[in-house]
Design an enzyme around this catalytic site. Structure first.
Site, PDB file in Angstrom:
ATOM      1  N   GLU A 180      -2.037  -5.712  -3.281  1.00 20.68           N
ATOM      2  CA  GLU A 180      -0.965  -4.899  -2.232  1.00 20.68           C
ATOM      3  C   GLU A 180       0.076  -5.705  -1.773  1.00 20.68           C
ATOM      4  O   GLU A 180       1.071  -5.356  -1.782  1.00 20.68           O
ATOM      5  CB  GLU A 180      -2.047  -4.050  -1.342  1.00 20.68           C
ATOM      6  CG  GLU A 180      -2.814  -3.024  -1.744  1.00 20.68           C
ATOM      7  CD  GLU A 180      -3.465  -2.549  -0.633  1.00 20.68           C
ATOM      8  OE1 GLU A 180      -3.622  -1.350  -0.636  1.00 20.68           O
ATOM      9  OE2 GLU A 180      -4.006  -3.070   0.193  1.00 20.68           O
ATOM     10  N   ASP A 208       0.711  -1.158   0.023  1.00 21.11           N
ATOM     11  CA  ASP A 208       0.070  -0.047  -0.036  1.00 21.11           C
ATOM     12  C   ASP A 208       0.896   1.100   0.105  1.00 21.11           C
ATOM     13  O   ASP A 208       0.624   2.159  -0.822  1.00 21.11           O
ATOM     14  CB  ASP A 208      -1.173   0.111   1.309  1.00 21.11           C
ATOM     15  CG  ASP A 208      -1.792   1.370   1.403  1.00 21.11           C
ATOM     16  OD1 ASP A 208      -2.447   1.657   0.532  1.00 21.11           O
ATOM     17  OD2 ASP A 208      -1.659   1.827   2.382  1.00 21.11           O
TER      18      ASP A 208
END
Length: 247
Positions: free
Chosen positions: A135, A67
């Site tokens: 992610e 992320d």
């Protein structure tokens, strides 16, 4: 006989690892140096695996790292591509690119779910599993090959393929935020009311009304209150679109 069975098992595992490696190469566009990072990126917490030091072996920490990497690469891209954009504009555009909906789309398009190792029923994963492992995958690339490879992958798979700045400017990522912002600006009273709560814990459904100035403007039903509120807000937005778009 035991040696023969061990050989079969060893060859079978080697074959599985080879298939995994080949599929990874096709998605990545380069060869991984340490496949263990990618194995971890696709390991669900339900396996209860531990690493050599006794720490949980699953994708959740990699998800956090990925992320951050996505955010930094996309922030740099927007900064360079939109020199007139102020901080608020750049933040909003980055949020649209890394929205949960968009990350889920990226994970689905790459079919990353095929690699998941889990003891949980896949039906209970939820839609966000696609974005979560995407992610984690980005995090694995960073640990395996460093920033430059990670940046190149994000440009190839995310920015070049999906980022169209003019289209993104008009994209709504949260109807709830949009409607609330309008209500606050127009000094209108509003609240979300749960009017229905049915089903068992694993398959619970919530019905939500969005009430503005004592009138029901939109209703939504979903497996969580948050999703139901978003659906109700979306219907309210289209009911009030002409007024809201004039804000």
């Amino acid at each position: 006989m035991r040696k023969f069975l061990k050989k079969i098992i060893r060859n079978s595992r080697s074959q599985e690892d080879g298939i995994f490696f080949d599929k990874l190469c096709k998605i990545l566009g380069f060869k991984p140096l340490n496949i263990i990072f990618y194995t971890k990126a696709f390991t669900h917490r339900s396996t209860n695996k531990l690493d050599k030091t006794g720490n949980p072996f699953n994708y959740e920490r990699l998800e956090f790292l990925g992320d951050a990497m996505l955010g930094s690469v996309i922030a740099a891209h927007l900064y360079n591509e939109v020199p007139t954009g102020d901080e608020g504009y750049l933040t909003k555009m980055r949020s649209k690119i890394v929205s949960r909906e968009h990350l889920n789309e990226l994970g689905r398009d790459l079919n990353l779910i095929q690699f998941i190792e889990s003891k949980a029923n896949p039906l209970h994963f939820g839609e966000n599993i696609h974005g979560n492992i995407f992610e984690a995958f980005i995090g694995a690339i960073y640990l395996d090959r460093g920033y430059s490879y990670c940046e190149k992958f994000i440009h190839n798979k995310v920015i070049d393929s999906y980022v169209d700045i003019p289209k993104l400017e008009g994209k709504v990522i949260s109807y709830k935020s949009l409607v609330i912002e309008w209500c606050q600006k127009e000094k209108k009273q509003f609240f979300f009311d749960v009017f229905d709560d049915t089903g068992v814990e694993d398959q619970k459904y919530f019905g939500v009304k969005l009430i503005i100035d004592q009138k029901i403007i939109g209703k939504g039903r979903a497996t969580s209150k948050k999703k139901a509120e978003e659906k109700a807000a979306k219907r309210a937005y289209f009911a009030l679109q002409e007024k809201i778009d004039k804000k």
